[in-house]
Design a protein around this motif. Structure first.
Motif, short mmCIF file in Angstrom:
data_model
loop_
_atom_site.label_atom_id
_atom_site.label_comp_id
_atom_site.label_asym_id
_atom_site.label_seq_id
_atom_site.Cartn_x
_atom_site.Cartn_y
_atom_site.Cartn_z
N ARG A 66 59.15 38.28 42.92
CA ARG A 66 58.65 39.43 42.17
C ARG A 66 58.04 40.36 43.20
N VAL A 69 53.88 45.47 42.67
CA VAL A 69 53.85 46.48 41.62
C VAL A 69 52.91 47.62 42.01
N GLN A 165 51.82 38.22 36.50
CA GLN A 165 51.07 39.46 36.75
C GLN A 165 50.00 39.29 37.82
N LEU A 168 49.16 41.80 42.18
CA LEU A 168 50.20 42.82 42.04
C LEU A 168 50.54 43.50 43.35
N SER A 171 54.18 40.25 47.17
CA SER A 171 55.40 39.76 46.54
C SER A 171 55.25 38.26 46.33
N SER A 256 59.54 41.85 34.52
CA SER A 256 58.57 40.75 34.41
C SER A 256 58.32 40.49 32.93
N PRO B 178 56.22 50.52 44.34
CA PRO B 178 54.83 50.33 43.93
C PRO B 178 54.09 51.65 43.77
N PRO B 182 48.81 49.79 38.18
CA PRO B 182 49.92 49.16 37.45
C PRO B 182 50.21 49.90 36.16
#
Lengths: 293, 203
Positions: A66, A69, A165, A168, A171, A256, B178, B182
């Motif tokens: 993942r 983010v 989650q 974030l 990775s 996700s 990114p 979030p």
């Protein structure tokens, strides 16, 4: 074409004897191919022989990542450099429209408060007198404060290793606890290879079956990114199985989507935390292709 | 004696002047006589004035050809090469050359300028280390893949060939990079109203 034929023939010569002792199916297969030129007949039967009697069992594993983010925090030197660059760029720039307007408004205010002020001499800036640039800034500030973004770091989620989650900014890699031989180990999800499928299909099957949850994963190409081979302990070694070769395939988690079954033991770990869960020899091989830059 | 001579000479002149008067009629334009037509007017002689004028068949075609030629000349003149669309990014807007917009350059102390220079040097070293680490990591990953493919080759040719094939379904692949915060779950973004003032050029 001739050279590999010769190599394969020399390698499987002791096993050719076993070939003749096989059932009629095998010999019928050999006889069926006799119509085609002999050079082509031998390799096919030889590869079939070779794969069956290869001492290594093949397995495919998936390295599901993942990706981050949110952006990572700046290191101290990065922060200092960022501030310095902002300062330098501000010094080298020109005044913007908004700044000019601020300066004009300030001038006009100072003139208004002075003694000799004649409003008729002012130029036609009706809008600017009603709505000062400072008022505009205040309204923008208000609008910005009324928007609540999601928090960047949530300490409770970071500690929960099973949650997708967590962390974030880094990775994460998926680990699953699987039964290997006599013991349960933490590994990248793997499955044994079956006839008639490519290794990548085996890896996809491993992801679906071991995790028991449909992760939307994008596999990056048909080629494996790493290999781990281990020989069975001498007691368990036989003619047909000396050890196992595990081929790793990289995949990226597209969505996700939560909803994993609670009974399957799955973990999402950062590269730095991998050492706690994986065996050292396995870790050495896996460490090479997981990039955490 | 002189009077008689002059009278004789006049008489001679008069006699000689008569025929020239008749000749003069040809040269004077005002003189209208049925036998002498004036030269300046059109040659609309009697036989020509009686019949209607004949139109030759060649004339309309000649006129058409003349019209075509004129049209072609007009088209050639109109065939101007299309103007190039200006690239707005390459044209410095005049707002930037305005003198009133210049900032007062600040006076930096010696320590400040020194610290800036030192920070730049530190930064270049940091970035170089980062780059070398990246390059090394990529090389290690490539080496791992090469080993894996070699092992697979030793195992079986078919699986090796299948692994070497490119995946046609992989590209185009998109991935959201990114952001600073979030994404908020179930967030409805408000509609933004805007006036589009982009200049559209047609050729």
């Amino acid at each position: 074409m001739a050279a590999p034929c010769r190599k394969m023939v020399s390698r499987s010569f002791p096993q050719l004897l076993t070939c003749f002792n096989r059932t009629a199916v095998g010999s019928a297969g050999c006889r069926r191919f006799s119509i085609s030129p002999p050079g082509r007949a031998t390799p096919q039967s030889n590869t079939a022989v070779e794969r069956v009697t290869s001492p290594w069992t093949l397995m495919a594993a998936v390295c599901l990542q993942r990706l981050p983010v949110i952006t990572a925090d700046c290191s101290p030197i990065e922060q200092r450099f960022k501030q310095m660059m902002q300062q330098m760029e501000l010094e080298k720039s020109l005044l913007s429209d908004h700044e000019l307007r601020l300066m004009e408004d300030a001038e006009r205010m100072s003139r208004k408060q002075g003694n000799e002020y004649d409003s008729d001499e002012e130029e036609g800036h009706g809008d600017q007198e009603i709505m000062l640039a400072q008022d505009l800034e205040d309204t923008w500030e208000q609008r910005f404060k009324s928007f609540q973004p999601a928090p960047r770091v949530r300490a409770d989620l970071d500690k929960d290793l099973t949650s997708v989650q967590r962390c974030l900014a880094d990775s994460l890699v998926l680990l699953a606890e699987q039964q290997v031989g006599a013991e349960k180990l933490w590994l990248l999800p793997q499955a044994a290879w079956q006839e008639g499928e490519t290794l990548r299909q085996t890896a996809e099957r491993a992801l679906c079956s071991v995790t028991a949850a449909d992760f939307k994963a994008t596999f990056l190409g048909n080629a494996p990114c790493g290999v781990y081979k281990y020989k069975l302990p001498k007691a368990a070694r036989t003619e047909s199985s000396v050890g196992t070769k595990v081929f790793f395939f990289k995949a990226i988690l597209a969505d996700s989507a939560p909803g994993t079954a609670p009974n399957t033991a799955l973990l999402w770990v950062k590269k730095s935390e991998l050492q706690k869960y994986l065996k050292p020899a396995y870790m050495m091989k896996v460490d090479r292709f997981i990039l955490s830059l | 004696m002189s009077l008689v001579v002059s009278r004789c000479i006049c008489g001679l002149l008069c006699r000689q002047a008569v025929p020239p008067r008749l000749l003069l009629g040809e040269y004077f334009p005002g003189m209208q006589s049925p036998w002498f037509s004036p030269v300046v007017t059109l040659k609309t002689s009697a036989p020509l004035r009686a019949e209607p004028k004949k139109k030759k068949k060649v004339d309309p075609r000649r006129e058409q050809m003349m019209r075509e030629r004129l049209k072609k000349k007009l088209k050639k003149l109109e065939r101007v090469p299309p103007e190039l669309i200006p690239i707005e990014d390459f044209i410095t807007p005049t707002k930037c050359l305005d003198e009133t917009r210049k900032r007062i350059p600040p006076r930096l102390s010696f320590e400040e300028s020194e610290s800036r220079a030192l920070l730049l040097k530190e930064w270049s070293q940091y970035k170089q280390k980062q780059h070398m680490a990246e390059v090394e990591a990529i090389e290690v990953a490539l080496e791992a893949q090469r080993e894996a493919l070699e092992e697979l080759k030793l195992e079986s040719k078919e699986l090796y060939q299948a692994a070497l094939k490119p995946d046609p379904l992989l590209f185009p692949v998109t991935h959201e990079g990114p952001a600073y915060t979030p994404p908020i779950p179930n967030y409805e973004a408000p509609d933004g109203k805007y006036n589009d003032v982009t200049k559209v050029y047609t050729q």
